[in-house]
Design a protein around this motif. Structure first.
Motif, PDB file in Angstrom:
ATOM      1  N   LEU A 102       0.879  -1.264   0.111  1.00 41.47           N
ATOM      2  CA  LEU A 102       0.067   0.010   0.009  1.00 41.47           C
ATOM      3  C   LEU A 102       0.948   1.193   0.122  1.00 41.47           C
ATOM      4  CD1 LEU A 102      -2.790   1.458   0.147  1.00 41.47           C
ATOM      5  CD2 LEU A 102      -2.850   0.974   2.512  1.00 41.47           C
ATOM      6  N   ALA A 103       1.914   1.331   0.854  1.00 40.51           N
ATOM      7  CA  ALA A 103       2.774   2.407   1.153  1.00 40.51           C
ATOM      8  C   ALA A 103       3.348   2.890  -0.530  1.00 40.51           C
ATOM      9  CB  ALA A 103       3.760   2.461   1.932  1.00 40.51           C
ATOM     10  N   GLU A 104       4.018   1.702  -1.201  1.00 45.18           N
ATOM     11  CA  GLU A 104       4.474   1.830  -2.251  1.00 45.18           C
ATOM     12  C   GLU A 104       3.616   2.536  -3.503  1.00 45.18           C
ATOM     13  OE1 GLU A 104       7.361  -0.282  -5.717  1.00 45.18           O
ATOM     14  OE2 GLU A 104       6.617  -1.411  -3.902  1.00 45.18           O
ATOM     15  N   ARG A 105       2.358   1.823  -3.219  1.00 44.87           N
ATOM     16  CA  ARG A 105       1.270   2.395  -4.291  1.00 44.87           C
ATOM     17  C   ARG A 105       1.041   3.667  -4.049  1.00 44.87           C
ATOM     18  NH1 ARG A 105      -5.021   0.467  -4.002  1.00 44.87           N
ATOM     19  NH2 ARG A 105      -4.959   2.338  -2.543  1.00 44.87           N
ATOM     20  N   GLN A 106       0.819   4.252  -2.788  1.00 45.84           N
ATOM     21  CA  GLN A 106       0.291   5.518  -2.729  1.00 45.84           C
ATOM     22  C   GLN A 106       1.447   6.267  -2.983  1.00 45.84           C
ATOM     23  OE1 GLN A 106      -2.769   4.626  -2.450  1.00 45.84           O
ATOM     24  NE2 GLN A 106      -3.215   6.434  -1.097  1.00 45.84           N
ATOM     25  N   GLN A 107       2.719   6.170  -2.921  1.00 43.83           N
ATOM     26  CA  GLN A 107       3.646   6.895  -3.070  1.00 43.83           C
ATOM     27  C   GLN A 107       3.846   7.265  -4.507  1.00 43.83           C
ATOM     28  OE1 GLN A 107       7.642   5.305  -2.012  1.00 43.83           O
ATOM     29  NE2 GLN A 107       8.778   7.536  -2.085  1.00 43.83           N
ATOM     30  N   LYS A 108       3.824   6.321  -5.462  1.00 47.96           N
ATOM     31  CA  LYS A 108       3.808   6.334  -6.700  1.00 47.96           C
ATOM     32  C   LYS A 108       2.526   7.185  -7.276  1.00 47.96           C
ATOM     33  CE  LYS A 108       5.301   3.377  -9.636  1.00 47.96           C
ATOM     34  NZ  LYS A 108       5.658   1.826 -10.554  1.00 47.96           N
ATOM     35  N   LEU A 109       1.360   6.950  -6.803  1.00 45.92           N
ATOM     36  CA  LEU A 109       0.087   7.357  -7.080  1.00 45.92           C
ATOM     37  C   LEU A 109       0.261   9.214  -6.969  1.00 45.92           C
ATOM     38  CD1 LEU A 109      -2.812   7.208  -8.206  1.00 45.92           C
ATOM     39  CD2 LEU A 109      -3.502   6.845  -5.918  1.00 45.92           C
ATOM     40  N   ASN A 110       1.075   9.280  -5.665  1.00 48.33           N
ATOM     41  CA  ASN A 110       1.184  10.809  -5.363  1.00 48.33           C
ATOM     42  C   ASN A 110       2.308  11.494  -6.195  1.00 48.33           C
ATOM     43  OD1 ASN A 110       1.219  13.051  -3.580  1.00 48.33           O
ATOM     44  ND2 ASN A 110       2.919  12.547  -2.586  1.00 48.33           N
ATOM     45  N   LYS A 111       3.026  10.616  -7.020  1.00 49.99           N
ATOM     46  CA  LYS A 111       4.265  11.102  -7.660  1.00 49.99           C
ATOM     47  C   LYS A 111       3.415  11.533  -9.007  1.00 49.99           C
ATOM     48  CE  LYS A 111       8.598  10.415 -10.084  1.00 49.99           C
ATOM     49  NZ  LYS A 111       9.472   9.302 -10.544  1.00 49.99           N
ATOM     50  N   HIS A 112       2.426  10.477  -9.521  1.00 51.11           N
ATOM     51  CA  HIS A 112       1.673  10.691 -10.750  1.00 51.11           C
ATOM     52  C   HIS A 112       0.879  11.918 -10.654  1.00 51.11           C
ATOM     53  CE1 HIS A 112      -0.247   9.247 -14.175  1.00 51.11           C
ATOM     54  NE2 HIS A 112      -1.342   8.912 -13.660  1.00 51.11           N
ATOM     55  N   LEU A 113       0.185  12.109  -9.522  1.00 50.55           N
ATOM     56  CA  LEU A 113      -0.785  13.148  -9.534  1.00 50.55           C
ATOM     57  C   LEU A 113      -0.006  14.442  -9.431  1.00 50.55           C
ATOM     58  CD1 LEU A 113      -3.236  11.778  -6.998  1.00 50.55           C
ATOM     59  CD2 LEU A 113      -3.844  12.595  -9.350  1.00 50.55           C
ATOM     60  N   HIS A 114       1.123  14.716  -8.853  1.00 49.19           N
ATOM     61  CA  HIS A 114       1.996  15.750  -8.977  1.00 49.19           C
ATOM     62  C   HIS A 114       2.412  16.088 -10.533  1.00 49.19           C
ATOM     63  CE1 HIS A 114       2.440  15.895  -4.601  1.00 49.19           C
ATOM     64  NE2 HIS A 114       2.716  17.200  -4.735  1.00 49.19           N
ATOM     65  N   GLU A 115       2.576  15.165 -11.219  1.00 47.34           N
ATOM     66  CA  GLU A 115       2.901  15.396 -12.502  1.00 47.34           C
ATOM     67  C   GLU A 115       1.809  15.794 -13.385  1.00 47.34           C
ATOM     68  OE1 GLU A 115       5.208  15.882 -15.811  1.00 47.34           O
ATOM     69  OE2 GLU A 115       6.114  15.065 -13.932  1.00 47.34           O
TER      70      GLU A 115
END
Length: 323
Positions: A227-240
């Motif tokens: 879950l933590a890794e997923r949320q981290q990648k999703l966060n980066k994606h949304l910032h883009e």
């Protein structure tokens, strides 16, 4: 502005010589605005410079581009005069959103299968091409398709109902199929490159659609351990995605899947995937659900300026319309 003059502007920044300017241009940091909205760690990694140097370059770019400092409320109000709105083609739905889908924001639409998310995405890809007096922005759209749900035939139906040239409408929608979460993230970065190219050709991209945002992330990161890794990648994606909306004064529409909350003993147990990361990043959140026949209900769950409320609309051959 020519590439040469852009490079000269970059070389005026402290710590940027010809070699560093070349690297910045190669990695899509080709304007003061693009540098100003980047993070030191991102700039440092991509351009191969120290993080302290990256911080100095970003600070200087923000000062030159007039981004990131304190401003009065009236100055911000002046800037918001540039905000555009894209009609949903349903007047009551537009009213719920304060006039339509807003640029420089992420609008999230979540709901069960068949609730109308993809239909609205198709409709907006057509509506953004309309002139401003008809609720559009006279612009093109980018559509990142993660579930193989984009249908050009549906676009042609919607264009026909508005008496638009069907082939011309399709030519102004740039579609890419994302095959996994990493590919999806790469496409969101490539969207910036495409929008820049279109701008140089005298056209504009004013809408980025991701349908759906969470599908690949949900399938690839299963269980609490990931879950933590997923949320981290999703966060980066949304910032883009946010960076894209800021750079091009564009709207971003992301559709989202739902899951059932087993702890909910009262009320609707349906909740969107993505957790607090998506909840905080989306400016407008809409919950879509089915009603009788071709009717759907949109509920505005979160907005910085509009009250919570509901709107009923229909999905027909012509597209989204008032009920």
């Amino acid at each position: 502005m020519s590439e040469l003059s852009q490079q000269e502007k970059l070389e005026d920044l402290p710590g940027v010589g010809p070699a560093t300017a070349d690297k910045l241009m190669e990695n899509e940091f080709d304007s003061l605005e693009a540098i100003a909205v980047s993070s030191p760690s991102e700039l440092s990694a991509k351009v191969d410079i120290g993080e302290k140097t990256a911080i100095n370059i970003i600070d200087a770019a923000r000062k030159e581009a007039d981004i990131g400092g304190f401003e009065t409320g009236n100055k911000l109000l002046e800037k918001r005069a540039n905000i555009g709105k894209i009609t949903t083609m349903a007047d009551d739905f537009d009213r719920l959103l304060g006039g339509g889908i807003e640029t420089q924001t992420i609008t999230e639409m979540y709901g069960e299968y068949g609730s109308g998310k993809t239909q609205i995405a198709h409709q907006l890809a057509v509506a953004v091409q309309l002139p401003k007096e008809k609720g559009g922005l006279n612009s093109n759209a980018i559509y990142i398709d993660t579930e193989n749900s984009f249908r050009p035939e549906r676009i042609k139906q919607m264009a026909r109902s508005l008496e638009l040239d069907e082939d011309e409408v399709l030519d102004k929608i740039y579609v890419a199929r994302a095959y996994n979460s990493n590919h999806q993230m790469l496409l969101s970065e490539k969207a910036r490159e495409l929008a820049k190219k279109i701008k140089e050709e005298g056209e504009k991209i004013k809408l980025l659609i991701i349908d759906s945002l969470t599908s690949h992330f949900r399938a690839e990161y299963v269980g609490r351990g990931s879950l933590a890794e997923r949320q981290q990648k999703l966060n980066k994606h949304l910032h883009e995605v946010i960076k894209f909306t800021d750079l091009f004064n564009a709207a971003a529409l992301v559709t989202n899947q739902v899951q059932s909350n087993p702890d909910a003993f009262f009320g609707d147990p349906t909740r969107p995937v993505g957790g607090n990361i998506l909840g905080h990043m989306a400016t407008y959140r809409l919950y879509l659900r089915k009603s009788k026949g071709d009717k759907r209900i949109a509920r505005l769950v979160d907005s910085p300026c509009m009250p919570e409320g509901e709107s009923v609309f229909t999905i027909g051959e012509e597209g989204i319309r008032d009920a």
